[in-house]
Scaffold this active site. Structure first.
Site, PDB file in Angstrom:
ATOM      1  N   HIS A 166      30.611  52.572  45.397  1.00  0.00           N
ATOM      2  CA  HIS A 166      29.577  51.766  44.736  1.00  0.00           C
ATOM      3  C   HIS A 166      29.002  52.715  43.669  1.00  0.00           C
ATOM      4  CE1 HIS A 166      29.111  49.076  48.542  1.00  0.00           C
ATOM      5  NE2 HIS A 166      30.244  48.899  47.905  1.00  0.00           N
TER       6      HIS A 166
ATOM      7  N   GLU B   6      35.387  40.669  43.805  1.00  0.00           N
ATOM      8  CA  GLU B   6      35.656  40.513  45.232  1.00  0.00           C
ATOM      9  C   GLU B   6      34.970  39.313  45.881  1.00  0.00           C
ATOM     10  OE1 GLU B   6      33.797  43.613  47.690  1.00  0.00           O
ATOM     11  OE2 GLU B   6      33.365  44.687  45.853  1.00  0.00           O
TER      12      GLU B   6
ATOM     13  N   ASP C 279      39.353  50.399  45.509  1.00  0.00           N
ATOM     14  CA  ASP C 279      38.633  49.538  46.456  1.00  0.00           C
ATOM     15  C   ASP C 279      39.313  48.172  46.473  1.00  0.00           C
ATOM     16  OD1 ASP C 279      36.822  48.216  48.023  1.00  0.00           O
ATOM     17  OD2 ASP C 279      35.120  48.400  46.652  1.00  0.00           O
TER      18      ASP C 279
ATOM     19  N   HIS D 194      27.704  37.796  49.821  1.00  0.00           N
ATOM     20  CA  HIS D 194      27.620  39.133  49.221  1.00  0.00           C
ATOM     21  C   HIS D 194      27.848  39.059  47.718  1.00  0.00           C
ATOM     22  CE1 HIS D 194      31.996  39.273  48.858  1.00  0.00           C
ATOM     23  NE2 HIS D 194      32.124  38.992  50.146  1.00  0.00           N
TER      24      HIS D 194
ATOM     25  N   HIS E  25      31.048  44.441  57.355  1.00  0.00           N
ATOM     26  CA  HIS E  25      31.249  45.891  57.458  1.00  0.00           C
ATOM     27  C   HIS E  25      31.888  46.286  58.792  1.00  0.00           C
ATOM     28  CE1 HIS E  25      28.062  46.771  54.127  1.00  0.00           C
ATOM     29  NE2 HIS E  25      29.212  46.352  53.644  1.00  0.00           N
TER      30      HIS E  25
ATOM     31  N   ASP F  16      40.195  45.733  53.900  1.00  0.00           N
ATOM     32  CA  ASP F  16      39.402  46.250  52.775  1.00  0.00           C
ATOM     33  C   ASP F  16      39.572  47.756  52.813  1.00  0.00           C
ATOM     34  OD1 ASP F  16      37.530  47.074  50.923  1.00  0.00           O
ATOM     35  OD2 ASP F  16      35.989  45.656  51.564  1.00  0.00           O
TER      36      ASP F  16
ATOM     37  N   ARG G 127      38.782  37.517  51.926  1.00  0.00           N
ATOM     38  CA  ARG G 127      38.238  38.188  50.735  1.00  0.00           C
ATOM     39  C   ARG G 127      39.419  38.759  49.967  1.00  0.00           C
ATOM     40  NH1 ARG G 127      34.652  41.072  52.856  1.00  0.00           N
ATOM     41  NH2 ARG G 127      35.562  43.149  53.085  1.00  0.00           N
TER      42      ARG G 127
ATOM     43  N   GLU H  66      40.074  41.401  46.591  1.00  0.00           N
ATOM     44  CA  GLU H  66      39.329  42.346  45.745  1.00  0.00           C
ATOM     45  C   GLU H  66      40.280  43.187  44.915  1.00  0.00           C
ATOM     46  OE1 GLU H  66      36.996  45.197  47.983  1.00  0.00           O
ATOM     47  OE2 GLU H  66      35.883  45.782  46.193  1.00  0.00           O
TER      48      GLU H  66
ATOM     49  N   TYR I  44      33.691  33.129  54.217  1.00  0.00           N
ATOM     50  CA  TYR I  44      33.643  33.537  55.626  1.00  0.00           C
ATOM     51  C   TYR I  44      33.171  32.345  56.455  1.00  0.00           C
ATOM     52  CZ  TYR I  44      33.718  37.702  52.842  1.00  0.00           C
ATOM     53  OH  TYR I  44      34.074  38.623  51.897  1.00  0.00           O
TER      54      TYR I  44
ATOM     55  N   HIS J 211      30.961  45.416  41.941  1.00  0.00           N
ATOM     56  CA  HIS J 211      30.130  46.597  41.686  1.00  0.00           C
ATOM     57  C   HIS J 211      30.895  47.559  40.790  1.00  0.00           C
ATOM     58  CE1 HIS J 211      32.651  48.584  44.762  1.00  0.00           C
ATOM     59  NE2 HIS J 211      32.540  47.452  45.434  1.00  0.00           N
TER      60      HIS J 211
ATOM     61  N   ASP K 240      28.991  73.842  65.787  1.00  0.00           N
ATOM     62  CA  ASP K 240      29.297  74.501  64.506  1.00  0.00           C
ATOM     63  C   ASP K 240      30.282  73.661  63.684  1.00  0.00           C
ATOM     64  OD1 ASP K 240      31.509  74.834  66.055  1.00  0.00           O
ATOM     65  OD2 ASP K 240      31.839  76.945  65.531  1.00  0.00           O
TER      66      ASP K 240
HETATM   67  N1  GLY Z   1      34.763  48.406  50.312  1.00  0.00           N
HETATM   68  C1  GLY Z   1      33.424  48.295  49.922  1.00  0.00           C
HETATM   69  C2  GLY Z   1      33.198  47.186  49.022  1.00  0.00           C
HETATM   70  O1  GLY Z   1      34.067  46.353  48.855  1.00  0.00           O
HETATM   71  O2  GLY Z   1      32.189  47.100  48.388  1.00  0.00           O
HETATM   72 MN    MN Z   2      36.129  46.725  49.242  1.00  0.00          MN
HETATM   73 MN    MN Z   3      34.056  46.592  46.666  1.00  0.00          MN
END
Ligand code: GLY
Ligand code: MN
Ligand code: MN
Length: 432
Positions: free
Chosen positions: A368, A386, A276, A357, A248, A265, A399, A401, A390, A361, A41
């Site tokens: 996103h 971002e 983000d 990548h 990820h 991140d 990275r 961002e 790597y 976004h 539940d």
């Molecule tokens: N944290 C997700 C991205 O950077 O898109």
């Molecule tokens: Mn991010």
């Molecule tokens: Mn992002």
């Protein structure tokens, strides 16, 4: 709610903008999200449907918004349906919105209980001059959920009951509207970024060799909750060592080692709006020469990307230019050479080995966020920037961002107060 009362003008203006986009003789219906189950539940934390929130500010389950701009009776042109509370609900779950509270929060005059929905909706559909029925679907270009939402159940029910009306997609309209943020939304997003900044500064003083990634996660959460956030905007990535190259990575279960970098991140949610952020820091407080060289290369790409983001730019053209700049940096770092570039295939250019990548976004009520990636960038859009490099063979991923608003006079960086220079990060880590 944990967040401060939001100016209802936000929701009133959002509905006005939506109404302008509807064809004459239309109705539009928005359902809240379900409370999703776990096992037995158990339930997940409730997360409101972003479109419903955008139009009403209602953060409660089982809510429905109906907009019928040409309905003969003015007071029925906007109707909000809410779950009627009772003593049992009050005892077990606590307070639910009263009609008056909902009026105040949303600016919608007509608030009814959901038990009245079918009768009222039927009257609109058969006597209200409705020809077009705008229904809501999740048309995010990367959505691949198989879960049936309240909106999708409603679509099935509605089309069966009223097969001869004309059906329209409201999602492309919502994506267009939500992509441009109002001043109220920018304020909320700034707050999410500010909370993220405070937590990051705390973490800079906390990180040292031996600390576990999940302990760092706890430090972020502590600061987020203290400031009225309901938590992480998305599963946080707290990736030390070689896992900084796992895009990820969310296990966050290792001890951090001296000499490694730590990629964070992490962003806070605030009032359903999101931050983000990504920062990469040295576990022991000092970058090695190599780490710093790669770090500064990423920082230069990020700065170059800023100069490209402006009204009229199309994301994919921008991304291509950033990739070109990144290629130059990878050459300078000797990760690529001229021969790699000469022999590369157009489908898999050489830089993809190290930067695989996107550059960014839309960001907003969703991390996103909705928005057509082929459309030209406009003032008021919020984008993440971002870039990353790597290097799996070195166990080194960097990275960086930030979240920026496109304005007439250049970018407004919502994260300009979050330390990013390598030396600044090192100084703060040593100032504990
Ligand atoms: N944290 C997700 C991205 O950077 O898109
Ligand atoms: Mn991010
Ligand atoms: Mn992002």
């Amino acid at each position: 709610m944990r967040y401060k009362k939001i100016n209802r003008q936000l929701f009133i203006e959002n509905r006005k903008r939506l109404v302008k986009e509807l064809k004459p003789g239309s109705v539009a219906v928005f359902n809240s999200n379900d409370i999703m189950p776990t096992n037995a539940d158990g339930t997940m934390k409730f997360r409101q449907n972003s479109d419903l929130f955008y139009l009403t500010g209602v953060d409660q389950e089982e809510s429905i918004l109906v907009i019928c701009p040409d309905y003969p009776e003015k007071k029925m042109r906007e109707v909000l349906f809410l779950r009627e509370t009772n003593e049992t609900i009050a005892t077990w779950e606590g307070h639910k919105l009263t009609k008056q509270e909902a009026r105040e929060r949303t600016g919608i005059e007509t608030v009814l209980w959901t038990s009245e929905f079918h009768r009222v909706f039927n009257t609109m559909m058969v006597m209200g001059g409705v020809e077009n029925v705008y229904l809501n679907t999740n048309e995010h270009y990367r959505a691949d959920s198989v879960v049936q939402t309240r909106d999708s159940r409603f679509i099935a029910w509605c089309k069966e009951k009223y097969p001869l009306h004309r059906y329209e997609r409201v999602a492309p309209i919502m994506a267009r509207l939500r992509a441009i943020k109002s001043k109220y939304e920018i304020e909320l997003m700034q707050k999410a970024c500010d909370i993220t900044a405070t937590a990051f500064k705390r973490v800079l003083k906390f990180v040292k060799p031996g600390v576990k990634e999940y302990e760092i996660e706890a430090e972020f959460m502590h600061e987020f909750l203290r400031h009225g956030s309901r938590g992480f905007a998305y599963e946080p990535i707290i990736a030390s060592g070689a896992d900084s190259c796992v895009l990820h990575y969310i296990q966050n279960d290792k001890a951090c080692k001296s000499g490694d970098v730590l990629l964070l991140d992490v962003g806070a949610e605030y009032a359903n709006y999101n931050a983000d952020m990504t920062r990469t820091i040295p576990v022991n407080g000092r970058f090695t020469k190599r780490q710093k060289d790669v770090y500064n290369a990423v920082l230069r790409v990020k700065r170059a990307a800023y100069t490209l983001l402006k009204p009229g730019m199309v994301y994919f053209d921008y991304h291509k230019e950033v990739q070109k700049i990144m290629e130059g940096e990878l050459l300078k770092l000797k990760l690529l050479d001229k021969t790699d570039i000469k022999n590369q295939s157009p489908e898999k250019p050489a830089f993809m080995k190290y930067f695989m990548h996107g550059t960014g976004h839309h960001l907003g009520l969703d991390v996103h966020d909705t928005g057509n990636m082929f459309a030209k960038m406009k003032e008021g859009m919020v984008w993440t920037v971002e870039p990353g490099i790597y290097i799996k063979e070195e166990g080194l991923g960097i990275r960086l961002e930030n979240n920026v608003v496109i304005t007439r006079n250049g970018l407004h960086d919502l994260m300009k107060h979050i330390p990013i220079e390598a030396e600044e990060i090192e100084d703060l880590m040593h100032s504990a």
